[in-house]
Design a protein around this motif. Structure first.
Motif, short mmCIF file in Angstrom:
data_model
loop_
_atom_site.label_atom_id
_atom_site.label_comp_id
_atom_site.label_asym_id
_atom_site.label_seq_id
_atom_site.Cartn_x
_atom_site.Cartn_y
_atom_site.Cartn_z
N VAL A 32 -2.30 1.52 14.33
CA VAL A 32 -2.06 1.48 12.89
C VAL A 32 -3.41 1.48 12.19
N CYS A 33 -3.69 2.53 11.42
CA CYS A 33 -4.94 2.62 10.65
C CYS A 33 -6.17 2.43 11.53
N GLY A 34 -6.15 3.06 12.71
CA GLY A 34 -7.32 2.98 13.59
C GLY A 34 -7.42 1.68 14.36
N VAL A 35 -6.43 0.82 14.29
CA VAL A 35 -6.45 -0.45 15.02
C VAL A 35 -5.40 -0.39 16.12
N LEU A 36 -5.83 -0.69 17.35
CA LEU A 36 -4.90 -0.75 18.47
C LEU A 36 -4.26 -2.13 18.52
N TYR A 37 -2.94 -2.15 18.67
CA TYR A 37 -2.19 -3.40 18.84
C TYR A 37 -1.47 -3.33 20.18
N GLU A 68 5.39 -10.15 22.43
CA GLU A 68 4.39 -10.70 21.52
C GLU A 68 3.28 -9.67 21.31
N ILE A 69 2.99 -9.40 20.04
CA ILE A 69 1.79 -8.61 19.72
C ILE A 69 0.62 -9.58 19.84
N PHE A 70 -0.11 -9.47 20.94
CA PHE A 70 -1.07 -10.53 21.27
C PHE A 70 -2.54 -10.09 21.18
N TYR A 71 -2.79 -8.78 21.02
CA TYR A 71 -4.18 -8.31 21.08
C TYR A 71 -4.38 -7.15 20.11
N TYR A 72 -5.59 -7.08 19.54
CA TYR A 72 -5.93 -5.94 18.69
C TYR A 72 -7.36 -5.50 18.99
N TYR A 73 -7.63 -4.23 18.73
CA TYR A 73 -8.99 -3.68 18.79
C TYR A 73 -9.13 -2.73 17.60
N ASP A 74 -10.10 -3.01 16.77
CA ASP A 74 -10.32 -2.24 15.54
C ASP A 74 -11.42 -1.21 15.81
N LEU A 80 7.16 -3.15 9.74
CA LEU A 80 5.91 -3.89 9.85
C LEU A 80 5.52 -4.48 8.51
N SER A 81 4.95 -5.68 8.55
CA SER A 81 4.38 -6.32 7.34
C SER A 81 2.88 -6.35 7.51
N VAL A 82 2.18 -5.93 6.47
CA VAL A 82 0.72 -5.87 6.53
C VAL A 82 0.13 -6.83 5.50
N LEU A 83 -1.12 -7.21 5.75
CA LEU A 83 -1.83 -8.10 4.84
C LEU A 83 -2.30 -7.29 3.62
N GLN A 84 -1.81 -7.68 2.46
CA GLN A 84 -2.15 -6.94 1.25
C GLN A 84 -3.48 -7.43 0.69
N LYS A 85 -4.34 -6.49 0.42
CA LYS A 85 -5.65 -6.84 -0.13
C LYS A 85 -5.55 -7.00 -1.65
N PRO A 124 0.83 -1.21 0.00
CA PRO A 124 0.00 0.00 0.00
C PRO A 124 0.87 1.26 0.00
N THR A 125 0.32 2.32 -0.52
CA THR A 125 1.02 3.59 -0.55
C THR A 125 1.26 4.06 0.88
N PRO A 126 2.47 4.57 1.17
CA PRO A 126 2.74 5.07 2.53
C PRO A 126 1.69 6.09 2.96
N GLY A 127 1.16 5.91 4.16
CA GLY A 127 0.15 6.81 4.68
C GLY A 127 -1.27 6.38 4.37
N SER A 128 -1.42 5.33 3.58
CA SER A 128 -2.77 4.85 3.25
C SER A 128 -3.08 3.60 4.06
N CYS A 129 -4.33 3.23 4.10
CA CYS A 129 -4.77 2.06 4.87
C CYS A 129 -5.39 1.00 3.97
N GLY A 130 -4.87 0.87 2.77
CA GLY A 130 -5.38 -0.14 1.84
C GLY A 130 -4.78 -1.50 2.09
N HIS A 131 -4.92 -2.00 3.32
CA HIS A 131 -4.37 -3.32 3.64
C HIS A 131 -5.25 -3.95 4.71
N GLY A 132 -4.94 -5.18 5.07
CA GLY A 132 -5.77 -5.92 6.02
C GLY A 132 -5.21 -5.99 7.42
N GLY A 133 -4.29 -5.08 7.77
CA GLY A 133 -3.77 -5.07 9.14
C GLY A 133 -2.38 -5.67 9.24
N VAL A 134 -1.78 -5.52 10.41
CA VAL A 134 -0.43 -6.01 10.66
C VAL A 134 -0.44 -7.53 10.80
#
Length: 510
Positions: free
Chosen positions: A436-441, A452-458, A503-508, A241-251
């Motif tokens: 990251v993109c409105g999601v708490l990790y 360990e990144i063990f929890y998220y809240y979107d 960080l690696s994000v899930l690419q849509k 995704p373009t830097p600064g955009s949220c076109g992905h599925g999260g970390v």
């Protein structure tokens, strides 16, 4: 004159010559029983006489005349007027054995002196060689200090090998010298200082060395993938995704840490935060900031700003500023403003980085503070600011939430709360958190070297859940985590060390 007297006079003349040559032997000791000529002055007893045909008395150098050396004698004149003398020589003998010992000692000392002199000449030559080597190393390290380019690990290894060789030679030189030498000791100290300097430079440049290693590993991985999929139909790889955009599925993953350096205040400053400013208008021009807390782990008093990462690595071109009201390591920087928790209160403040003055203060509604609900292993971080692609956030707890995490979106100018979300995750059981993109990790400690990144809240959907993303670290405790949307990195303050992660994000699919 009788023949015996001629012999005695000749002997006296010879001894007088010898006494003149060996003036340091000392005056002769007269034998007991000597008597003087009756009625004759001892100083003229051997003066010129037609009867005896003897020559005038000779001077014996500093020892005096013959009559002075041998003043005790007996003599008489027979009926025919012939002089008859009886002389007893002193029993003092010449110290031949002492002279031989003196000659032997002088010879031994001469040999030792020549040996030591040859050693000194050899050491002077060696020291001149080492001095040239030190000069060359100094010039090279000066170039490395002044230059802004990064050096590979091989450069440092070569210098370290040279320094170690010099250190061995100096140790051998010191042992063979058999004593203390100020020049050799000073040379040894200089080489040790050089070793410490090389290690320090290598530490400062570890980020670049690790970056090169990661690039090499990534290239090898890509080559292997290309070889494996050369004859297969591989799916289309979507661009990130373009830097600064949220076109992905999260970390979904995180890299190993890259050690940038130790914080500029030193090993004793274990607590603090650091990161890179993010401005939506100028996303690629964010300055770097480092804010170590005082050794009490509570007060934020000094922080530094750097225009580039190279400046931060080399401790140059820094702008050091001071405030007296920051508390905890929940600091964040957004759009050229620093956001802090006010000391000993539940208030939050926006500090203009250009003027280093407070622009706005605001009370965070119902927020617990002063170590009521801080993170695990980290004190005074009840109020934790976060930045992501959507702007400024604050993570905290309230008495009503019974210590669970509360997320509020803030107006970055007025600090007014725009919206709030309540999670089911107890804040003191997490070691830290980021957005990251409105999601708490949230992270938690697994052991002294692993988080360990063990929890998220979107906040976009209101969903929460569990994760198991392993996050390696250099030291035991993570003091703060800040995310930068442009480079998609985490900036972690780890017991005084500055780390960053990719960080690696899930690419849509497009």
């Amino acid at each position: 004159m009788r023949p015996g007297l001629s012999f005695l006079l000749a002997l006296l003349f010879f001894l007088g010559q010898a006494a003149g040559d060996l003036g340091d032997v000392g005056p002769p000791i007269p034998s007991p029983g000597f008597s003087s000529f009756p009625g004759v002055d001892s100083s003229s007893s051997f003066s010129s006489s037609s009867r005896s045909g003897s020559s005038s008395s000779r001077s014996l150098g500093s020892g005096g005349s013959v009559s002075q050396l041998f003043s005790n004698f007996t003599g008489s004149v027979d009926d025919r007027g012939t002089c008859q003398c009886s002389v007893s020589l002193p029993d003092t003998t010449f110290p031949v054995d002492r002279v031989e010992r003196l000659e032997f000692t002088a010879h031994v000392l001469s040999q030792k002196f020549e040996k030591e002199l040859s050693k000194v000449r050899e050491y002077v030559q060696l020291i001149s060689v080492y001095e040239k080597k030190l000069l060359n190393l100094t010039v090279r390290i000066d170039i490395m200090e002044k230059d802004t380019i990064s050096y590979t690990e091989l450069d440092f290894e070569l210098i370290k090998v040279e320094v170690k060789e010099m250190e061995k030679l100096v140790i051998q030189l010191k042992e063979s010298f058999g004593g203390s030498s100020e020049i050799v000791d000073q040379l040894e100290v200089e080489i040790r200082n050089m070793t410490l300097l090389v290690e320090k430079l290598e530490t400062l440049d570890k980020n670049n060395v690790l970056a090169i290693r990661r690039e090499i590993v990534a290239l090898k991985t890509k080559l292997k993938e290309c070889e494996a999929s050369k004859d297969q139909n591989t799916p289309v790889v979507h661009p990130p995704p373009t830097p600064g955009s949220c076109g992905h599925g999260g970390v979904v993953n995180i890299s190993k840490p890259s050690v940038v350096q130790l914080n500029w205040r030193g090993f004793s400053y274990l607590y603090g935060a650091w990161g890179r400013d993010y401005s939506p208008q100028h996303p690629n021009k964010g300055l770097y900031w480092v804010a170590p807390l005082n050794t009490d782990g509570r007060l934020l008093e000094y922080y530094r700003l750097y225009n580039t990462l190279d400046d931060l690595l080399l401790y140059i071109n820094a702008r050091e500023l001071r405030i007296t009201y920051g508390q905890g390591s929940g600091t964040a920087v957004y759009n050229n403003n620093m956001y802090v928790n006010m000391y000993n209160t539940g208030n939050i403040a926006r500090v203009n980085l250009t003027t280093n003055t407070i622009a706005v203060t605001q009370t965070l509604p119902n927020a617990a503070y002063n170590n009521r609900f801080s993170y695990a292993n980290v004190a005074w971080q009840d109020i934790d600011f976060a930045v992501d692609e959507n702007g400024l956030w604050v993570i905290y707890s309230t008495e009503a939430s019974t210590g669970n995490m509360v997320i509020s979106k803030l107006n970055d100018t007025t600090l007014q709360v725009l919206n709030t979300w309540y999670t089911k995750q107890y804040k003191p059981s997490a070691s830290n958190a980021f957005m990251v993109c409105g999601v708490l990790y949230a992270t938690r400690t697994m052991n002294t070297r692993t988080e360990e990144i063990f929890y998220y809240y979107d906040t976009n959907t209101g969903k929460e859940g569990k994760l198991d993303i392993v996050m390696h670290k250099m030291q035991e405790k993570v003091q703060s985590i800040n995310y930068n949307p442009f480079d998609q990195k985490l900036y972690v303050y780890n017991d005084g060390y500055l780390l960053n992660y990719d960080l690696s994000v899930l690419q849509k699919p497009q």
